[in-house]
Design a protein around this motif. Structure first.
Motif, PDB file in Angstrom:
ATOM      1  N   LYS A   2     -19.113 -41.762  35.004  1.00 51.14           N
ATOM      2  CA  LYS A   2     -19.907 -41.003  34.039  1.00 51.14           C
ATOM      3  C   LYS A   2     -20.861 -40.053  34.757  1.00 51.14           C
ATOM      4  O   LYS A   2     -21.052 -38.918  34.328  1.00 51.14           O
ATOM      5  N   SER A   6     -20.936 -35.994  34.523  1.00 54.09           N
ATOM      6  CA  SER A   6     -22.166 -35.321  34.101  1.00 54.09           C
ATOM      7  C   SER A   6     -22.599 -34.261  35.106  1.00 54.09           C
ATOM      8  O   SER A   6     -22.980 -33.152  34.726  1.00 54.09           O
ATOM      9  N   ARG A  31     -28.428 -39.110  26.433  1.00 59.29           N
ATOM     10  CA  ARG A  31     -29.189 -39.453  27.637  1.00 59.29           C
ATOM     11  C   ARG A  31     -28.337 -40.418  28.447  1.00 59.29           C
ATOM     12  O   ARG A  31     -27.895 -41.442  27.926  1.00 59.29           O
ATOM     13  N   ILE A  32     -28.106 -40.089  29.706  1.00 55.58           N
ATOM     14  CA  ILE A  32     -27.275 -40.908  30.581  1.00 55.58           C
ATOM     15  C   ILE A  32     -28.116 -41.319  31.781  1.00 55.58           C
ATOM     16  O   ILE A  32     -28.719 -40.475  32.443  1.00 55.58           O
ATOM     17  N   SER A  36     -29.111 -45.518  28.739  1.00 58.43           N
ATOM     18  CA  SER A  36     -28.408 -44.430  28.059  1.00 58.43           C
ATOM     19  C   SER A  36     -28.619 -44.521  26.556  1.00 58.43           C
ATOM     20  O   SER A  36     -28.895 -45.597  26.028  1.00 58.43           O
ATOM     21  N   ALA A 147     -32.954 -40.617  34.328  1.00 62.27           N
ATOM     22  CA  ALA A 147     -31.901 -40.222  33.387  1.00 62.27           C
ATOM     23  C   ALA A 147     -31.669 -38.730  33.391  1.00 62.27           C
ATOM     24  O   ALA A 147     -32.521 -37.934  33.791  1.00 62.27           O
ATOM     25  N   SER A 149     -30.469 -35.838  30.560  1.00 59.10           N
ATOM     26  CA  SER A 149     -30.296 -35.580  29.129  1.00 59.10           C
ATOM     27  C   SER A 149     -29.607 -34.233  28.927  1.00 59.10           C
ATOM     28  O   SER A 149     -29.944 -33.258  29.594  1.00 59.10           O
TER      29      SER A 149
END
Length: 156
Positions: A2, A6, A31-32, A36, A147, A149
């Motif tokens: 992921k 991203s 948001r990762i 998340s 994070a 976003s």
């Protein structure tokens, strides 16, 4: 995987988007990171925003409310820094010795980050550090909450 996806998306967007950016009124997206979930940011003044985050992580959820002050970074249009704070409340479940437990966590949050809003597309990308201090549940300081976003912007 992921995170790699991203970072690839961000690199592509920075490459194809215009260098100038506009401000926005409201932005909604994902948001990762360490936690998340979904993020919603709304500006209440030209340099101040409220952000709500609904985060999910391993049989838990957190609802966070933040007040953020924004400023222009490096005199680059569309690139802003932000700093702020707020609080969160959440719930988590876990097993111990074959018993199920459910606890509520409550605490304070800080936030520090950078975000970029593209002028050629209704997209905003941000990175942030959001340390948490939990008073209940998983009590203690958790400084490792980072994070990325990605949001769609409205109200340009």
């Amino acid at each position: 995987m992921k995170k790699l996806l991203s970072l690839t998306i961000i690199a592509i967007l920075f490459t194809v988007a215009s260098a100038k950016a506009q401000s926005y009124t409201t932005a909604l997206g994902g948001r990762i990171g360490s936690e998340s979930g979904i993020t919603l940011k709304h500006f209440v003044k030209s340099n101040a925003a409220l952000e709500g985050i609904l985060g999910f992580d391993n049989h838990s959820w957190d609802l966070t409310g933040l007040y953020e002050v924004h400023g222009n970074a490096f005199r680059e249009p569309g690139l802003d820094w932000f700093v702020g704070g707020g609080a969160h409340i959440g719930s988590y479940r876990y097993k111990h010795n074959h018993d199920d437990y459910h606890e509520v966590n409550f605490g304070l949050d800080g936030i520090l980050g950078l975000e970029y809003t593209f002028s050629g597309a209704p997209i905003n990308i941000g990175i942030d550090w959001k340390p948490e201090l939990n008073f209940t549940g998983y009590e203690g300081l958790y400084p490792d909450n980072f994070a990325l976003s990605i949001r769609f912007t409205f109200g340009r």
